[in-house]
Write a protein that holds these residues in place. Structure first.
Motif, PDB file in Angstrom:
ATOM      1  N   PRO A 165       9.897 -23.260 -31.341  1.00 44.89           N
ATOM      2  CA  PRO A 165       9.890 -22.144 -30.610  1.00 44.89           C
ATOM      3  C   PRO A 165      10.565 -22.043 -28.907  1.00 44.89           C
ATOM      4  CG  PRO A 165       7.853 -23.687 -30.045  1.00 44.89           C
ATOM      5  CD  PRO A 165       8.805 -24.179 -31.329  1.00 44.89           C
ATOM      6  N   ILE A 166      10.729 -20.784 -28.750  1.00 45.41           N
ATOM      7  CA  ILE A 166      11.393 -20.954 -27.351  1.00 45.41           C
ATOM      8  C   ILE A 166      10.470 -20.148 -26.281  1.00 45.41           C
ATOM      9  CG2 ILE A 166      13.047 -19.426 -26.040  1.00 45.41           C
ATOM     10  CD1 ILE A 166      14.776 -19.246 -28.799  1.00 45.41           C
ATOM     11  N   GLY A 167       9.611 -19.088 -26.667  1.00 44.91           N
ATOM     12  CA  GLY A 167       8.631 -18.634 -25.729  1.00 44.91           C
ATOM     13  C   GLY A 167       7.790 -17.368 -26.444  1.00 44.91           C
ATOM     14  N   GLU A 168       6.956 -16.619 -25.508  1.00 38.71           N
ATOM     15  CA  GLU A 168       6.248 -15.667 -26.001  1.00 38.71           C
ATOM     16  C   GLU A 168       6.644 -14.157 -25.401  1.00 38.71           C
ATOM     17  OE1 GLU A 168       2.286 -16.758 -26.480  1.00 38.71           O
ATOM     18  OE2 GLU A 168       2.867 -17.708 -28.362  1.00 38.71           O
ATOM     19  N   ASP A 169       6.893 -13.392 -25.909  1.00 40.52           N
ATOM     20  CA  ASP A 169       7.424 -11.881 -25.245  1.00 40.52           C
ATOM     21  C   ASP A 169       6.350 -11.031 -25.248  1.00 40.52           C
ATOM     22  OD1 ASP A 169       8.885 -10.129 -23.935  1.00 40.52           O
ATOM     23  OD2 ASP A 169      10.017  -9.378 -25.593  1.00 40.52           O
ATOM     24  N   LEU A 170       5.800 -10.442 -24.081  1.00 34.92           N
ATOM     25  CA  LEU A 170       4.716  -9.450 -24.228  1.00 34.92           C
ATOM     26  C   LEU A 170       5.013  -8.209 -24.387  1.00 34.92           C
ATOM     27  CD1 LEU A 170       2.438 -10.699 -21.299  1.00 34.92           C
ATOM     28  CD2 LEU A 170       2.622 -11.242 -23.765  1.00 34.92           C
ATOM     29  N   CYS A 171       4.405  -7.247 -24.899  1.00 39.95           N
ATOM     30  CA  CYS A 171       4.569  -5.825 -25.370  1.00 39.95           C
ATOM     31  C   CYS A 171       3.545  -4.866 -24.801  1.00 39.95           C
ATOM     32  CB  CYS A 171       4.640  -5.559 -26.890  1.00 39.95           C
ATOM     33  SG  CYS A 171       5.080  -4.128 -27.364  1.00 39.95           S
ATOM     34  N   ASP A 172       4.254  -3.878 -24.150  1.00 43.35           N
ATOM     35  CA  ASP A 172       3.257  -2.956 -23.197  1.00 43.35           C
ATOM     36  C   ASP A 172       3.470  -1.623 -24.075  1.00 43.35           C
ATOM     37  OD1 ASP A 172       2.470  -4.386 -20.914  1.00 43.35           O
ATOM     38  OD2 ASP A 172       4.621  -4.436 -20.860  1.00 43.35           O
ATOM     39  N   LEU A 173       2.518  -0.812 -23.961  1.00 41.80           N
ATOM     40  CA  LEU A 173       2.573   0.751 -24.349  1.00 41.80           C
ATOM     41  C   LEU A 173       3.034   1.531 -22.949  1.00 41.80           C
ATOM     42  CD1 LEU A 173       1.490   3.072 -26.206  1.00 41.80           C
ATOM     43  CD2 LEU A 173      -0.514   3.181 -24.751  1.00 41.80           C
TER      44      LEU A 173
END
Length: 328
Positions: A165-173
């Motif tokens: 794993p590298i990291g977690e990317d968040l997603c917005d509306l």
């Protein structure tokens, strides 16, 4: 005696599907790849490629050679890995494939860092869709892949491929200014019915995720506009033509007329580095994975009001025992 470079050219055509795509992956011109295969045909006295429309197809004899080429290239990779491991420093050519927003938002700083610290390492980047890139690394067409999946659609790693794993990317509306949801501190997925959606075309991970998420919330999405690149999607939102769910990595500052609204729960896509098991001990692989993780906190999503990194999960630069044999 079969020439390894000519076998490599044929193998690349089998993986990428066309002479042009194979040439791009190998760093050659299409005519150079065609010449290599023509020489291989003369040496083997065998027709290897046949015209099919505007492209080519491999003959049955060519596929037999491709299988042998794959075995030979794997042997060469093991030999090169042992030599590099013995030297103890990252070196040689490293072919990296990454999806678009990682190529834009993460890889530039990583590649610059690697070049500054390891002048003997020749890292080269190609932008590839994540589903395609995993197959490319499994077949030996690239050495390292940066891919992603979503929380409801895990990315499978085929046999012979390792991942970290590298990291977690968040997603917005993202909604136009003045939209009914623009002033909200958070929006639940059940409230997304009846919207006009802007997203990537079918077959893309983000498109599939949107369909599954909204249908899971009881809504059939009305997709009115489709585009490959996130900046285009943002521009369509800015024009008031619909709403979109877009990850933060590589998105850049939002233009006037676009409002970011967090979802509850917030969608997450996870980034991974993938490589072949046979190359796991190669210093170039281990150092590149470490560098990807070290750079993640600086390039991951930032809170629009505070500027703080809000990427979920443990810090990407922290490697726990057992995560991967290639990353100590």
């Amino acid at each position: 005696m079969l020439d390894l470079q000519r076998l490599r050219a044929l193998h690349a055509v089998s993986v990428h599907g066309t002479v042009g795509a194979a040439a791009a992956a190998l760093g050659f011109t299409p005519s150079a790849v065609s010449q290599q295969i023509a020489k291989l045909e003369r040496e083997t006295r065998t027709v290897l490629l046949e015209r099919e429309g505007r492209g080519v197809r491999l003959t049955d004899e060519a596929w037999q050679l491709v299988a042998t080429a794959g075995e030979l290239l794997a042997i060469v990779e093991r030999a090169e890995t042992r030599l590099e491991e013995r030297r103890g420093v990252p070196s040689g050519r490293l072919a990296i494939a990454a999806f678009a927003s990682a190529a834009r938002g993460l890889l530039p700083s990583v590649l610059a860092d690697l070049a500054a610290r390891h002048p003997g390492l020749d890292a080269r980047l190609t932008e590839v869709d994540p589903h395609l890139s995993v197959d490319l690394v499994a077949k030996g067409a690239v050495d390292l892949v940066v891919a992603h999946d979503w929380d409801i659609a895990p990315l499978p790693a085929p046999a012979g491929v390792e991942q970290a794993p590298i990291g977690e990317d968040l997603c917005d509306l993202l909604v136009p200014e003045g939209h009914r949801l623009a002033g909200r501190s958070a929006v639940r997925r059940a409230e997304l019915g009846g919207e006009r959606w802007i997203c990537q075309p079918p077959g893309r991970v983000c498109h599939d995720w949107l369909l599954r998420t909204l249908r899971g919330a009881g809504h059939e999405p009305d997709i009115v506009h489709q585009a490959d690149e996130n900046p285009t999607l943002v521009a369509l939102v800015a024009a008031g033509l619909g709403v979109a769910l877009i990850p933060r990595l590589g998105r850049g500052p939002l233009p006037a007329g676009v409002v970011e609204v967090p979802l509850d729960p917030m969608p997450v896509r996870r980034l991974y580095a993938l490589w072949r098991t046979g190359a796991a001990r190669r210093p170039a692989i281990a150092e590149t994975v470490r560098t990807l993780r070290a750079h993640w906190p600086a390039v991951s999503a930032h809170d629009s009001s505070t500027g703080r990194s809000v990427a979920a999960g443990r810090p990407a630069s922290t490697v726990r025992p057992g995560d991967s044999c290639a990353v100590p």
